[in-house]
Scaffold this motif. Structure first.
Motif, PDB file in Angstrom:
ATOM      1  N   THR A  47       0.642  -5.442  -2.288  1.00  0.00           N
ATOM      2  CA  THR A  47       1.509  -5.897  -3.380  1.00  0.00           C
ATOM      3  C   THR A  47       2.897  -6.147  -2.814  1.00  0.00           C
ATOM      4  OG1 THR A  47       0.335  -4.446  -4.930  1.00  0.00           O
ATOM      5  CG2 THR A  47       2.390  -5.425  -5.696  1.00  0.00           C
ATOM      6  N   THR A  48       3.459  -7.307  -3.128  1.00  0.00           N
ATOM      7  CA  THR A  48       4.855  -7.555  -2.782  1.00  0.00           C
ATOM      8  C   THR A  48       5.664  -7.663  -4.065  1.00  0.00           C
ATOM      9  OG1 THR A  48       6.445  -9.000  -1.668  1.00  0.00           O
ATOM     10  CG2 THR A  48       4.486 -10.058  -2.609  1.00  0.00           C
ATOM     11  N   HIS A  49       6.814  -7.010  -4.068  1.00  0.00           N
ATOM     12  CA  HIS A  49       7.712  -7.062  -5.232  1.00  0.00           C
ATOM     13  C   HIS A  49       8.944  -7.902  -4.927  1.00  0.00           C
ATOM     14  CE1 HIS A  49       5.568  -3.886  -7.516  1.00  0.00           C
ATOM     15  NE2 HIS A  49       5.269  -3.450  -6.306  1.00  0.00           N
ATOM     16  N   ASN A  50       8.991  -8.490  -3.747  1.00  0.00           N
ATOM     17  CA  ASN A  50      10.140  -9.306  -3.364  1.00  0.00           C
ATOM     18  C   ASN A  50       9.910 -10.784  -3.632  1.00  0.00           C
ATOM     19  OD1 ASN A  50      11.474  -7.061  -2.533  1.00  0.00           O
ATOM     20  ND2 ASN A  50      11.320  -7.451  -0.348  1.00  0.00           N
ATOM     21  N   PHE A  51       8.833 -11.108  -4.326  1.00  0.00           N
ATOM     22  CA  PHE A  51       8.561 -12.493  -4.671  1.00  0.00           C
ATOM     23  C   PHE A  51       9.021 -12.727  -6.108  1.00  0.00           C
ATOM     24  CE2 PHE A  51       6.045 -16.216  -5.779  1.00  0.00           C
ATOM     25  CZ  PHE A  51       6.220 -16.992  -4.644  1.00  0.00           C
ATOM     26  N   PRO A  52      10.018 -13.591  -6.335  1.00  0.00           N
ATOM     27  CA  PRO A  52      10.554 -13.781  -7.677  1.00  0.00           C
ATOM     28  C   PRO A  52       9.483 -14.216  -8.671  1.00  0.00           C
ATOM     29  CG  PRO A  52      11.960 -14.826  -6.044  1.00  0.00           C
ATOM     30  CD  PRO A  52      10.712 -14.412  -5.326  1.00  0.00           C
ATOM     31  N   LEU A  53       9.694 -13.899  -9.924  1.00  0.00           N
ATOM     32  CA  LEU A  53       8.869 -14.282 -11.078  1.00  0.00           C
ATOM     33  C   LEU A  53       7.725 -13.320 -11.360  1.00  0.00           C
ATOM     34  CD1 LEU A  53       8.575 -18.160 -10.530  1.00  0.00           C
ATOM     35  CD2 LEU A  53      10.344 -16.888 -11.761  1.00  0.00           C
ATOM     36  N   PHE A  54       7.414 -12.414 -10.439  1.00  0.00           N
ATOM     37  CA  PHE A  54       6.329 -11.466 -10.663  1.00  0.00           C
ATOM     38  C   PHE A  54       6.924 -10.063 -10.734  1.00  0.00           C
ATOM     39  CE2 PHE A  54       4.301 -15.100  -8.637  1.00  0.00           C
ATOM     40  CZ  PHE A  54       3.239 -15.326  -9.495  1.00  0.00           C
ATOM     41  N   ALA A  55       7.363  -9.657 -11.919  1.00  0.00           N
ATOM     42  CA  ALA A  55       8.033  -8.371 -12.089  1.00  0.00           C
ATOM     43  C   ALA A  55       7.124  -7.214 -11.708  1.00  0.00           C
ATOM     44  CB  ALA A  55       8.498  -8.210 -13.535  1.00  0.00           C
ATOM     45  N   GLU A  56       5.820  -7.374 -11.948  1.00  0.00           N
ATOM     46  CA  GLU A  56       4.864  -6.321 -11.630  1.00  0.00           C
ATOM     47  C   GLU A  56       4.400  -6.388 -10.180  1.00  0.00           C
ATOM     48  OE1 GLU A  56       2.475  -9.929 -12.636  1.00  0.00           O
ATOM     49  OE2 GLU A  56       4.381  -9.027 -13.251  1.00  0.00           O
ATOM     50  N   GLY A  57       4.887  -7.370  -9.425  1.00  0.00           N
ATOM     51  CA  GLY A  57       4.444  -7.584  -8.060  1.00  0.00           C
ATOM     52  C   GLY A  57       3.192  -8.446  -8.023  1.00  0.00           C
ATOM     53  N   ILE A  58       2.859  -8.932  -6.849  1.00  0.00           N
ATOM     54  CA  ILE A  58       1.660  -9.747  -6.695  1.00  0.00           C
ATOM     55  C   ILE A  58       1.037  -9.455  -5.329  1.00  0.00           C
ATOM     56  CG2 ILE A  58       2.948 -11.734  -5.812  1.00  0.00           C
ATOM     57  CD1 ILE A  58       0.844 -13.525  -7.219  1.00  0.00           C
ATOM     58  N   GLY A 142       8.980  -0.878   0.474  1.00  0.00           N
ATOM     59  CA  GLY A 142       9.663   0.381   0.745  1.00  0.00           C
ATOM     60  C   GLY A 142      10.273   1.001  -0.496  1.00  0.00           C
ATOM     61  N   PHE A 143      10.671   0.185  -1.467  1.00  0.00           N
ATOM     62  CA  PHE A 143      11.264   0.710  -2.698  1.00  0.00           C
ATOM     63  C   PHE A 143      10.291   1.652  -3.401  1.00  0.00           C
ATOM     64  CE2 PHE A 143      12.278   0.473  -7.256  1.00  0.00           C
ATOM     65  CZ  PHE A 143      13.641   0.750  -7.245  1.00  0.00           C
ATOM     66  N   GLU A 144       8.984   1.320  -3.333  1.00  0.00           N
ATOM     67  CA  GLU A 144       7.974   2.158  -3.972  1.00  0.00           C
ATOM     68  C   GLU A 144       7.753   3.471  -3.208  1.00  0.00           C
ATOM     69  OE1 GLU A 144       8.300  -0.986  -6.136  1.00  0.00           O
ATOM     70  OE2 GLU A 144       7.743  -1.316  -4.043  1.00  0.00           O
ATOM     71  N   ALA A 145       8.286   3.573  -1.987  1.00  0.00           N
ATOM     72  CA  ALA A 145       8.150   4.798  -1.196  1.00  0.00           C
ATOM     73  C   ALA A 145       9.384   5.682  -1.290  1.00  0.00           C
ATOM     74  CB  ALA A 145       7.877   4.450   0.264  1.00  0.00           C
ATOM     75  N   ARG A 146      10.336   5.333  -2.131  1.00  0.00           N
ATOM     76  CA  ARG A 146      11.585   6.094  -2.189  1.00  0.00           C
ATOM     77  C   ARG A 146      11.314   7.545  -2.598  1.00  0.00           C
ATOM     78  NH1 ARG A 146      10.935   3.088  -6.612  1.00  0.00           N
ATOM     79  NH2 ARG A 146      11.632   3.853  -8.665  1.00  0.00           N
ATOM     80  N   GLY A 147      11.962   8.438  -1.855  1.00  0.00           N
ATOM     81  CA  GLY A 147      11.843   9.860  -2.128  1.00  0.00           C
ATOM     82  C   GLY A 147      10.540  10.487  -1.679  1.00  0.00           C
ATOM     83  N   LYS A 148       9.644   9.704  -1.064  1.00  0.00           N
ATOM     84  CA  LYS A 148       8.342  10.225  -0.651  1.00  0.00           C
ATOM     85  C   LYS A 148       8.353  10.641   0.818  1.00  0.00           C
ATOM     86  CE  LYS A 148       5.666   7.535  -4.005  1.00  0.00           C
ATOM     87  NZ  LYS A 148       4.570   6.547  -4.188  1.00  0.00           N
ATOM     88  N   ARG A 149       7.261  11.316   1.188  1.00  0.00           N
ATOM     89  CA  ARG A 149       7.118  11.731   2.576  1.00  0.00           C
ATOM     90  C   ARG A 149       6.463  10.584   3.338  1.00  0.00           C
ATOM     91  NH1 ARG A 149       4.363  17.280   4.972  1.00  0.00           N
ATOM     92  NH2 ARG A 149       5.613  17.287   6.888  1.00  0.00           N
ATOM     93  N   VAL A 150       7.201   9.991   4.281  1.00  0.00           N
ATOM     94  CA  VAL A 150       6.785   8.759   4.941  1.00  0.00           C
ATOM     95  C   VAL A 150       6.675   8.975   6.446  1.00  0.00           C
ATOM     96  CG1 VAL A 150       7.454   6.368   5.437  1.00  0.00           C
ATOM     97  CG2 VAL A 150       7.821   7.315   3.154  1.00  0.00           C
ATOM     98  N   ALA A 151       5.649   8.376   7.034  1.00  0.00           N
ATOM     99  CA  ALA A 151       5.507   8.388   8.493  1.00  0.00           C
ATOM    100  C   ALA A 151       5.511   6.960   9.013  1.00  0.00           C
ATOM    101  CB  ALA A 151       4.212   9.085   8.901  1.00  0.00           C
ATOM    102  N   VAL A 152       6.026   6.797  10.219  1.00  0.00           N
ATOM    103  CA  VAL A 152       6.059   5.495  10.884  1.00  0.00           C
ATOM    104  C   VAL A 152       5.347   5.627  12.216  1.00  0.00           C
ATOM    105  CG1 VAL A 152       7.511   3.706  11.901  1.00  0.00           C
ATOM    106  CG2 VAL A 152       8.228   4.833   9.787  1.00  0.00           C
ATOM    107  N   LEU A 153       4.346   4.769  12.426  1.00  0.00           N
ATOM    108  CA  LEU A 153       3.652   4.710  13.716  1.00  0.00           C
ATOM    109  C   LEU A 153       4.391   3.729  14.612  1.00  0.00           C
ATOM    110  CD1 LEU A 153      -0.038   4.397  12.505  1.00  0.00           C
ATOM    111  CD2 LEU A 153       0.866   6.297  13.826  1.00  0.00           C
ATOM    112  N   GLY A 154       4.925   4.197  15.717  1.00  0.00           N
ATOM    113  CA  GLY A 154       5.642   3.272  16.590  1.00  0.00           C
ATOM    114  C   GLY A 154       6.437   4.004  17.642  1.00  0.00           C
ATOM    115  N   HIS A 155       6.989   3.243  18.559  1.00  0.00           N
ATOM    116  CA  HIS A 155       7.808   3.813  19.616  1.00  0.00           C
ATOM    117  C   HIS A 155       8.750   2.729  20.114  1.00  0.00           C
ATOM    118  CE1 HIS A 155       4.786   1.728  22.015  1.00  0.00           C
ATOM    119  NE2 HIS A 155       3.865   2.439  21.384  1.00  0.00           N
TER     120      HIS A 155
END
Length: 319
Positions: A47-58, A142-155
């Motif tokens: 789901t992307t929420h950064n696409f205009p016109l789709f308030a619920e995401g698409i 990322g907005f939907e992950a605010r305040g949550k426990r998040v992990a990032v795979l990378g180096h």
């Protein structure tokens, strides 16, 4: 029966950029074809929420379906085909197809082949990213992950950079999983500065809950997260352009001008194959700019044709 002569434009790639360019050129009454390798990165978007016109995401697949339905009313259907090589010919281009002995000829090419995320090597789940078990775009969700426990795979710079982005923007509970890779003292200091926890041990096992990875066993201990992102980098699908000598950056992303022209006359590029921000709306903007410029030059000879303007090729600046 197909009209004789080359196409006005051949669009290679049928993600958000390629399909947007096709819509513009169809409405400009141009002779075009769209080739779809069926590997659009957008198809992985839950789901992307950064696409205009789709308030619920698409979701990415739903977005692509809508674009294809829109094109159908103009008689345009993307063709499933892969291009193995592009050649300059008679002032235009010839595209060699993987399973078709007859090449396609076009006066101009729009390359919208995108990029693909590097898949993490995870125990028992080699395709976790494609299956949607791991997220890959904190700008999108990322907005939907605010305040949550998040992990990032990378180096390296990319992995740490994404962890810092999440810690600064959305949550203070971020862990960087380096998959056994050590960090420099400078990177460790930067992680501490932003309150990012480090887990450098290799991943031994995973626990999957529904459509996400909920727990990771590493270093003999279990670590639980609510959201997991991969930040292992991208492979830009720019090989067709690079073989022609197109200007690019160190990652292989193509360098374009304000009209989305590459350094190869007649070759345009849009979307994730171009250096810049990898976002759906950016890709569509690239496509609109490129398609309009292609239309405006259709009646004019290309730079390599007799009578062409001889526009000097813009060379990329040194990195």
């Amino acid at each position: 029966m197909a009209e004789p002569g080359p196409l006005d434009c051949l669009i290679i790639g049928a993600g958000p950029a390629g399909l947007t360019a096709a819509l513009y050129l169809a409405r400009f009454n141009r002779r075009i074809a769209v080739l779809d390798g069926r590997e659009s990165r957008a198809a992985w978007i839950p789901t992307t929420h950064n696409f205009p016109l789709f308030a619920e995401g698409i979701a990415g697949p739903a977005l692509l379906d809508r674009q294809r339905e829109n094109l159908a009313q103009y008689g345009i259907t993307p063709r499933h085909a892969r291009v193995t090589a592009l050649h300059r010919k008679d002032g235009g281009f010839e595209a060699v197809l993987e399973d078709d002995p007859t090449p396609l000829r076009a006066r101009r090419i729009l390359l919208a082949t995108g990029a693909v995320d590097v898949e993490p090597a995870l125990p028992d789940h080699p395709d976790a990213l494609k299956r949607g078990l791991i997220r890959y775009c904190p700008i999108c969700d990322g907005f939907e992950a605010r305040g949550k426990r998040v992990a990032v795979l990378g180096h390296g710079a990319r992995g740490l950079g994404e962890a810092v982005f999440l810690a600064r923007s959305y949550t203070k509970d971020v862990t960087l999983l380096t998959l056994g890779q050590a960090l420099s003292e400078e990177d460790e200091a930067r992680a501490r500065e932003h309150g990012i926890q480090l887990l450098t041990a290799p991943i031994e096992a995973l626990e999957v809950e529904g459509d996400r990875i909920a727990a990771i066993r590493a270093g003999g201990a279990e670590h639980r997260f609510e959201t997991l992102y991969s930040a292992l980098g991208l492979k830009v699908r720019s090989d067709l352009a690079l073989a022609l000598g197109a200007g690019h950056d160190e990652a292989g992303a193509l360098i374009v001008d304000d009209h989305n022209r590459t350094t190869i006359p007649g070759l345009y590029a849009a979307g994730d194959v171009v250096r810049g921000l990898n976002q759906v709306v950016v890709a569509m903007g690239h496509a609109a700019v490129a398609a309009t410029d292609i239309h405006n030059h259709c009646e004019l000879p290309t730079e390599d044709e007799p009578g062409g303007p001889g526009r000097p090729v813009r060379r990329p600046a040194s990195p």
